[in-house]
Structure formats: C-alpha cells, structure tokens
Design a protein around this motif. Structure first.
Motif: not given
Length: 749
Positions: A267-268, A271, A509
C-alpha cells in the motif's frame, strides 16, 4: 709499506652519472649540499673494494645496495678507480655481468693495462686495505650515517693479535660460540637438547609404569561416567524435540505477521507511485543545481549582512579621516596643493634670508676696508707730516658708522619680512613648514583611501543584492514548475527536498515490499500455512531452547570425550606391553643421562676458563687501544676527557680530568659520543690497518661544536700526512676553519 691512495674515481652509481672525483694527497675537504652525492661516493668506494652483495634482499625500512644504488639514469651500474698501490698506479673496474650488478671485475696497471697478479673481485678489498669488510667498515669507513662502533670476530682477532704471537685464526667469540653450540646440543630445550630429550623419555617410561598400575581403576571410572552421560543425553534430546514442536506454532504466528507487513508495504509503495506520476519532477541534476542556488542565496544573505556592517564601519572611518585631515592653515586644499604652497613660501623665505645675509656680509667687508684705509691714512700722515688730523679721523669713523647702520637696518627689515611668511603657519623654520605640509598631505591621502574603500564596499554590496534578487526569482520560477504551491525560500527548500527524496522513498518502498514478499514465501516454504496441533498438548520444558541445545551439545561432546578416553585407556593398557621391558629401558636412559650431564659440567668449566683467559687477554690488549683512543679523545675535546676505556664489545667509556668514575655513552651528549667513537675508529685505523687505506668520513663532524670541530680538523690534518683522508660535509664550517691551512684539497660537488 706505502699507504694506499685514491687518485681518481669515476662512477655510474645511484645518482652519480659518469661523475668523476679527483682527491689529492693528504686531507681532502669535499663540500656538497644535502642529496649532493656525498654518501653515494662513500658507498661507491666500499662497493669498488668489496663488491655488492647480490644475496642481500630489501627489508622493511631498508633497501639492499643492489637496489639502493641502481643508477637513476637507467644505465648499468659501473665504475672505475685509479689507486696508488705499493708505488705503482693500478686501475680497478667493476661493471655488470648479465643481470648481476658489479659482477664483472678487472684490475690492471694503469700505464701498461697489464693485469695485477693475484688481485680478484673476491680478495680485492682485503688485499688492498689489509683487512676484511667487517674491519674496514668499523675503522676507515664512516659512510653509513653514524660513528657508533660495534664488535666483530675479525676485528676482535686483529685487536687481540696486537699483543699475542700474531695469530688471528680464532677469536674468543668464535671459541665461546663453539662451546655454546656444544652446550646447546646437550641442553637447550625439549625439542633439540640431548639431556632434555633423555629426561623426557625417562619421564615417559616412568609415567608408563605408573599408568600401568592406575589404568585399570581409570577404565572402571570412565565406564560409569559413560553410562551417566548416556542417560542425560536421552533426557535432553526429548526436551529438545518438545522445543521444536513449540517452534512450529511460533512459525505459524510469524507467517500471519509477515502477511500483514507485506500488505502494508504494498500500500505504501502504491501511494508513492501515484504521487510520483502526478507531477512531472525535473531530473536529479537540475534539482541538485536548484538546491545549490538555495544554499548560494543563504551565503549571499550572510555576505550582504556582513557587507552592510562593513559599509557602516567604512563610512564612519571615512568621515573620521576627513575630519582628521581638516586644517585651517591649508583650507580646502589637496595634499599636493598644500605641499606646493608650502614649498613656494619656503623658497621665498630662503630667498629673503639670503639677501639679508648678503647685506650683513657687505657691512663686514666695509668695516675691513675702512680699517685698512684708516691704518694706511695714519701711516701716510705720520710719515709725511709727522702727525694726523683728529678731525679727519673722526669724520671717517662717523661716515663708516652711518653706512653700517644703513646696511644693518636693511638686513633686519628683510628678516622681518621672511618671518611674516611663516607666521600664518605657526612655525619658526622652513623645515617645520615642510613637515607640516607633509603631515597634511598624508592625512588627506588617508581620507581619500578611506573614501575609496567605502565606495568599493558599496559597489560590492549593490552587486550582491542584485545577484540575490535574480537568483531568488529564477529559483521560484523553477520550483513552481512542479510545486506551484511553494511560497518563499522555505517552501522552495521543502519542495526540492521532497522532489529529491521521492525517488529514494519509492525505491525503498519497493525494496521493502519485495523483502516482505520474499520473507512471506520463505515462511510458506517452511510449512507455515499448515496447521498442526501436537505442540499444544506438550508441557513447556524448564530450560530455554538455547540452554537445552547447549546442554545437549555439551552432554554429547562429553560423552564422546569419555568414550574416546575409555577406548584410549583400553588401547594404552594393551599397548604398554611387558613391564619388565619398560624397567630395562629406564635403566638405559638413566645411564645415558648421567653421561650427558657430566659432559655438560665439563663444557661449563671450559667456558669459565675461556672467559677468565679472555679477561686476562683483554687486560693485555685494552691498554694499548685505550691509550691511543684516549690521546685522540683528549685532542678532540680540548683535554676535557683524557682517558678512554673500552669493553670487549667496544662499548666506550670516558673519564673527565680529575674525575674517578668513567661515564658511558648514555650520559654523554650526541656530539661527545660522536667524538668518542671517532677517536676509537682512528685508533683502530692506526693499530689494525697496516696498509693505511684512505679514511672516508661522511658528515662525521656534523654534531661537533665550533671549538671541537677545530680540534678534530687539526687532528685529521696531522693524520692525513700519513694516511689520505676524504672528509665529506654539507656545512661551510670546515672550509672556514681550514681556509688558511696548507696542503688541504678543497672540492665542490
């Protein structure tokens, strides 16, 4: 025997490239600065005599001569020396032989080029100097950067031969070394000494006999230990299995946590990917340049602040200098105008004073003429008339007085006129006026300089402010391309940092998400998703898993050791054989050990006797060497140290005049130690070098003070009458002392 003398040396050696040195007879003073080739010439002389040891290898902090003195020019190492030997000139040549430096050698008579019989590369140095290289480098050769003298077997034999029958075959140190070698063969350590070997073997035999009595009880004890360790090992193995089943449950729990962490990382990452695709961010180099502009604006702010403070100080200094330069005697004049006006007034003053002086001179001349005229007039009247009219005389005197008064008044008027020229300046002399104008001009120049400095600072400050405004405008325009909401320099800094870190954060990430995925797959590969319930019914062991594994490993290791010891004990008991054979071997070893101990005692007695004989011999030869070294030391130190004593290892001691106890080198200054060992070396040259080869000294007097330097040069000059001496130096002091001394050859490299 005539002394050996060097006539010419030609060398391609180290930094020397076909260089030539032609020393004269007697004392040669050879001057060169540091790195001028002095030590290289000294090393070349030694190498031409004794060759270059090609077996020597480089070490840490040391270069072998074959590498140290390789010619810098890249040419092969070679050289030639012409010597006066036994009344005839001979020429020595050394050069390369294949890859061996100085491997080729020839010795010929200089005039005929016929070979010198018996002179070879191996015996050249010893035949010409009369001594081997060990003695040569400890006496007539001071070229290795120090005067300190060490002992050597060859030097020891030659000194001992001074008072014995002349035999030089064996020295005390060689004989003592041979006895020490015999002693070491019998008793050094357990690896090579015969006595320790016998003692060790005897101890082993006695130990074997003792072990045969104890081995049965040891076997019984080891069997009991083995059974106990087997029980402990089995119990710990069951506990370890329970810990493994409990670890499976922990594995399932870690799988669930890893799955959650993987989802959060994805998810990070998504984003950040969305943020990166929303705004077109410039390339990294452009962002870095913009950050540099931002830092430059901070530097400009500081420079502007400092410039404003400096401008304020410069303007204050300029105003102060203008006020200090104001002078009512030179109103609103420049320094040059004031100097010109003062010069003109001084010239007028001097002209008026000159004219006033001329009037005084006319009065004096008039009085002289008048006196002459009166004397002449009186003489004429007395001669012609027999008397002189007093009225005529009074008239002449009155007329002359009136004339003098007129001239005097004119001179006083001119001096008053001259004084009025200086009166507005408040000075009495033209010199004071000139100094006053010069001081005014200097103050005006200082005021102009201060005004110029303030103007320069003002221009620089204006330039910095213009550059600041341009840079700030360009930076805002650049940042608004990808961050239109950014306001001010702080907003620009934040936008630039965010743009630069976005790629890094996105990469981190992605790497984190990939790492979580691999971790999840690894746990799944270990069987984490499968549910097993056996571990839930197991009791939790008292020991931790780590302690259980450690104790299990230790128990297995101890069991292995005890089993090995048990097997070894059983094998040892079987291998020991017959006790009667061991007893017979013990008797043989005791007999041999007793014989070797008696030999060791005999060797110790021989070493004691040899030591006593050496002490007696040293007492016989030391006085001669001490006497001559003492004479030289007294000459070198101005009789401060008239006595020298040397140990067997040639360690020197000196005794001061009137003192009882001698002093070793540790209590002496560096210069005095050098003087002591120079005296010893010269004494060794005198006593042990019958061929009297040239003495080579390389910066040997550098630590001598001026007085002792003079004493040393006087001694060397005297000795050079019988033995050619080459003194290399980087100083001028030796040349100054020897400036008026006859027979000294001076050479500049």
């Amino acid at each position: 025997m005539k002394p050996l003398k060097i006539k010419t040396m030609t060398a391609t050696f180290g930094k020397l490239d076909r260089a030539t040195l032609e020393p004269g007879p007697g004392l040669n003073l050879i001057h060169a600065p540091n790195e001028g080739g002095k030590s290289t010439w000294a090393a070349f002389w030694r190498a031409m005599l004794y060759g270059v040891d090609t077996r020597n290898r480089d070490k840490k902090g040391y270069l072998a001569d074959k590498n140290h003195y390789q010619p810098w020019s890249g040419a092969p190492m070679e050289g030639e020396i012409t010597l006066e030997y036994e009344g005839r000139d001979i020429t020595l040549r050394r050069g390369p032989r294949g890859n061996t430096p100085f491997g080729a050698f020839s010795a010929v008579y200089t005039k005929t080029q016929a070979p010198v019989p018996g002179l070879t590369a191996a015996n050249c140095g010893e035949l010409l100097t009369g001594v081997g290289q060990e003695v040569f480098t400890r006496s007539a050769f001071l070229g290795d950067g120090g005067l300190a003298l060490t002992s050597a077997p060859e030097l020891e034999r030659r000194i001992a031969a001074l008072v014995t029958s002349g035999g030089e075959d064996v020295s005390f140190s060689q004989a003592m070394n041979r006895l020490k070698e015999w002693k070491n063969r019998r008793q050094v350590n357990k690896s090579v000494g015969e006595i320790p070997k016998l003692e060790g073997e005897l101890a082993q035999v006695e130990e074997s006999l003792a072990q045969m009595e104890e081995i049965s009880g040891e076997i019984s004890r080891l069997e009991g230990d083995q059974a106990e360790l087997e029980r402990e090992r089995d119990l710990l193995a069951r506990q370890a299995e329970a810990h493994r089943l409990l670890a499976r449950r922990e594995l399932f729990q870690r799988h669930a946590r890893a799955q959650a962490e993987y989802q959060a990382a994805r998810e990070q990452m998504e984003t950040l990917e969305g943020e990166a695709s929303g705004h077109p961010v410039p390339d990294r180099e452009a962002l870095k340049k913009a950050q540099g502009d931002l830092q430059y604006l901070k530097v400009l702010d500081e420079e502007i602040r400092q410039g404003e403070a400096a401008l304020k100080e410069a303007e204050a200094a300029s105003a102060k200098a203008r006020e200090a330069a104001r002078d009512e005697r030179f109103p609103e004049m420049t320094g040059e105008e004031a100097a010109a006006k003062a010069g003109a007034d001084c010239a007028s003053y001097q002209e008026i004073m000159r004219k006033a002086g001329t009037a005084g001179k006319y009065v004096k001349q008039f009085f002289i003429m008048l006196a002459g005229f009166l004397v002449g007039w009186l003489l004429v009247n007395l001669y012609l008339k027999g008397t002189a009219s007093p009225f005529a005389l009074i008239g002449l005197v009155a007329g002359s007085g009136i004339t003098s008064l007129i001239f005097g008044l004119r001179g006083r008027s001119k001096r008053k006129t001259a004084a009025k020229l200086l009166e507005p300046y408040g000075v009495q002399t033209p010199e004071e006026l000139t100094a006053l104008a010069q001081a005014y001009r200097e103050k005006r120049q200082g005021a102009e300089k201060a005004a110029h400095e303030a103007e320069v600072i003002q221009n620089a400050l204006t330039e910095r402010k213009e550059k600041q405004e341009v840079t700030k405008t360009e930076l805002l325009e650049f940042v608004h391309q990808f961050a239109p909401e950014a306001q001010g320099l702080f907003g620009c800094s934040a936008a630039l940092s965010r743009a630069l870190n976005l790629d890094h954060e996105l990469a981190v990430a992605r790497e984190r998400a990939e790492e979580r995925r691999r971790r999840l797959e690894d746990l799944e590969a270990q069987g984490a998703p499968r549910e097993e319930g056996e571990a839930a019914q197991l009791p939790i062991p008292e020991l931790s898993p780590e302690d259980t594994e450690q104790r299990l490993t230790l128990a297995a290791f101890r069991l292995e050791q005890v089993s090995a010891q048990l097997n070894q004990a059983v094998g040892t008991r079987q291998a020991m054989g017959d006790p009667a054979a061991l007893s017979a071997r013990r008797e043989e070893l005791e007999t041999a050990l007793e014989r070797r101990r008696m030999e060791l005692e005999a060797i110790a007695l021989a070493m004691d006797a040899l030591t006593q004989a050496n002490h007696q011999l040293q007492e016989r030869f030391s006085p001669e060497l001490n006497r001559l070294a003492g004479e030289y030391m007294a000459r070198l130190t101005g009789n401060k140290y008239p006595a020298v004593s040397l140990t067997k290892d040639l360690e020197g001691f000196v005794r001061e005049e009137g003192s009882v106890l001698p002093r070793g080198t540790l209590w002496l200054s560096r210069g005095t130690v050098d003087q002591l060992y120079l005296a010893v070396r010269l004494a060794v040259c005198r006593l042990c070098l019958p061929a009297r080869p040239p003495i080579m000294l390389d910066d040997a007097l550098a630590c001598f003070d001026d007085e002792r330097l003079t004493h040393a040069l006087e001694l060397l000059w005297e000795l050079s009458g019988k033995q050619q001496t080459l003194l290399f130096t980087c100083q001028k002091r030796e040349g100054e002392v020897l400036a008026q001394v006859p027979g000294v050859t001076r050479i500049e490299l």
